[in-house]
Design a protein around this motif. Structure first.
Motif, short mmCIF file in Angstrom:
data_model
loop_
_atom_site.label_atom_id
_atom_site.label_comp_id
_atom_site.label_asym_id
_atom_site.label_seq_id
_atom_site.Cartn_x
_atom_site.Cartn_y
_atom_site.Cartn_z
N ARG A 56 1.02 -1.34 0.34
CA ARG A 56 -0.23 0.11 0.09
C ARG A 56 0.79 1.48 -0.25
N GLN A 57 0.37 2.34 -0.57
CA GLN A 57 1.35 3.31 -0.82
C GLN A 57 1.81 4.24 0.74
N PRO A 58 0.56 4.00 1.81
CA PRO A 58 1.37 4.33 2.87
C PRO A 58 2.61 3.24 3.48
N SER A 59 2.56 2.22 3.48
CA SER A 59 3.51 1.76 3.51
C SER A 59 4.65 1.58 3.08
N LEU A 60 4.94 2.27 1.51
CA LEU A 60 5.77 2.75 0.57
C LEU A 60 6.38 4.16 2.04
N PHE A 61 5.76 4.95 2.20
CA PHE A 61 6.21 5.66 3.47
C PHE A 61 7.07 5.73 4.59
N HIS A 62 6.95 4.64 4.48
CA HIS A 62 7.11 3.91 5.64
C HIS A 62 8.72 3.60 5.89
N HIS A 63 9.50 3.20 4.04
CA HIS A 63 10.30 3.26 3.83
C HIS A 63 11.30 4.46 3.17
N PHE A 64 10.80 5.52 2.51
CA PHE A 64 11.04 6.34 1.90
C PHE A 64 10.27 7.75 2.64
N ALA A 65 10.81 8.65 2.45
CA ALA A 65 9.62 9.56 2.80
C ALA A 65 8.99 10.00 1.68
N ASN A 66 9.61 10.16 0.69
CA ASN A 66 9.01 10.94 -0.70
C ASN A 66 9.23 10.08 -1.87
N LYS A 67 9.05 10.76 -2.70
CA LYS A 67 9.69 10.00 -4.70
C LYS A 67 11.27 10.08 -4.75
N GLN A 68 11.18 11.84 -4.18
CA GLN A 68 12.75 12.27 -3.61
C GLN A 68 13.67 11.55 -3.29
N ALA A 69 12.79 10.96 -2.01
CA ALA A 69 14.52 10.30 -1.26
C ALA A 69 14.22 8.50 -1.62
N ILE A 70 13.49 8.33 -2.67
CA ILE A 70 13.86 7.31 -3.40
C ILE A 70 14.90 7.28 -4.72
N LEU A 71 14.49 8.66 -5.76
CA LEU A 71 15.47 8.82 -6.72
C LEU A 71 17.21 8.98 -5.67
N GLU A 72 16.82 9.82 -4.10
CA GLU A 72 18.15 9.90 -4.01
C GLU A 72 18.78 8.48 -3.58
N ALA A 73 17.91 7.74 -3.00
CA ALA A 73 18.69 6.75 -3.05
C ALA A 73 19.47 6.09 -4.59
N LEU A 74 19.22 6.22 -4.94
CA LEU A 74 19.19 4.99 -6.57
C LEU A 74 20.77 5.70 -6.35
N PHE A 75 20.75 7.58 -6.84
CA PHE A 75 22.13 7.68 -6.68
C PHE A 75 23.28 7.56 -6.20
N SER A 76 22.61 7.60 -5.09
CA SER A 76 23.95 7.00 -3.25
C SER A 76 24.01 5.82 -3.96
N LEU A 77 23.14 4.93 -4.85
CA LEU A 77 23.86 3.87 -4.65
C LEU A 77 24.62 3.90 -6.38
N SER A 78 24.19 4.24 -7.16
CA SER A 78 25.95 4.34 -8.16
C SER A 78 26.58 5.20 -8.40
N LEU A 79 26.24 6.65 -7.54
CA LEU A 79 27.53 7.78 -7.43
C LEU A 79 28.40 7.53 -7.03
N ASP A 80 27.74 7.24 -5.10
CA ASP A 80 28.72 7.60 -4.37
C ASP A 80 29.86 6.95 -4.30
N ASN A 81 30.09 5.88 -4.13
CA ASN A 81 31.69 4.94 -4.51
C ASN A 81 32.79 5.44 -5.65
N ALA A 82 31.62 5.67 -7.26
CA ALA A 82 31.86 6.41 -8.18
C ALA A 82 33.14 7.31 -8.17
N VAL A 83 32.72 8.01 -7.10
CA VAL A 83 33.71 9.58 -7.12
C VAL A 83 35.14 9.12 -6.21
N VAL A 84 34.40 8.71 -5.47
CA VAL A 84 35.00 8.06 -4.37
C VAL A 84 36.68 7.36 -5.53
#
Length: 229
Positions: A56-84
């Motif tokens: 359910r949509q409310p359950s999703l917000f238990h894991h991510f505050a909003n859609k932008q938080a999901i997007l930023e998690a994807l950026f973190s997984l794909s970009l954080d290590n690459a920069v280092v």
């Protein structure tokens, strides 16, 4: 004793392996990335993401505050290590050609091993949004490190004399092309694609004869690279 490349390729411990196979956050990221690729980030709703995951949509917000938080998690997984890793590679010693090749193999294999559809993140104008300026700055840091590494190769006579900015753009486009290619092929071989992609870039840049380039590339097998310290 570890080689120069062993010492160069290393990054933080934040990676996809932290998620258990049945982790809801993992499933949200997988389904969201697929929907972003199919419909675009702006056109995808959290309701669609929740439905794709089977929650359910409310359950999703238990894991991510909003859609932008999901997007930023994807950026973190794909970009954080690459920069280092890119910055460490650019600041290390030794052959610039070998360092660039090893970085590209590591980066491509890392990205292509993720069960995520990442092409929408890096082939659209998402990072132009002011609220994502932090991620745009991170990507710029990666680009500057690659330009520095290319400049070292040109100064050492290993690479053809071309504007490092242009070469960096070409490298970025090769990476995006590999991501797009992999999105359509779930049975892909990340290791082979990564090595083929790195060879393609080095063949276009290198002043080396083919035999010397083959020798450099084959040396990757003895330079065990890893994204972890």
């Amino acid at each position: 004793m570890a080689s120069k490349a062993d010492q160069t390729i290393g990054a933080s411990d934040q990676n996809w392996d932290q998620f258990a196979p049945n982790d809801t956050r993992r499933r949200i990221l997988m389904e969201a990335s697929a929907l972003f690729r199919r419909h675009g980030y702006q056109a995808t709703s959290t309701r669609q993401i929740a439905a794709a995951v089977g929650i359910r949509q409310p359950s999703l917000f238990h894991h991510f505050a909003n859609k932008q938080a999901i997007l930023e998690a994807l950026f973190s997984l794909s970009l954080d290590n690459a920069v280092v890793v890119a910055e460490r590679t650019a600041n290390a010693s030794g052959s610039a050609a070998a360092r660039l090749h090893d970085y590209l193999v590591w980066d491509l294999e890392t990205l292509l091993s993720l069960p995520l559809s990442l092409s929408e993140l890096y082939s659209s104008d998402i990072l132009r949004a002011p609220e994502l300026a932090h991620w745009a700055a991170k990507l710029e840091s990666l680009y500057l490190a690659l330009e520095k590494l290319v400049r070292q190769g040109i100064e050492a006579g290993e690479f053809v004399a071309t504007d490092p900015v242009l070469i960096r753009i070409l490298i970025a486009n090769v990476t995006i092309a590999h991501i797009q290619y992999a999105d359509e092929r779930p049975d892909r071989d990340p290791k082979k694609l990564a090595r083929d992609g790195a060879r393609f870039v080095l063949a276009g840049l290198s002043n080396m004869q083919s035999a010397h380039l083959d020798e450099l590339i084959s040396g990757t097998r003895s330079r065990t690279v890893s994204g972890q310290t």
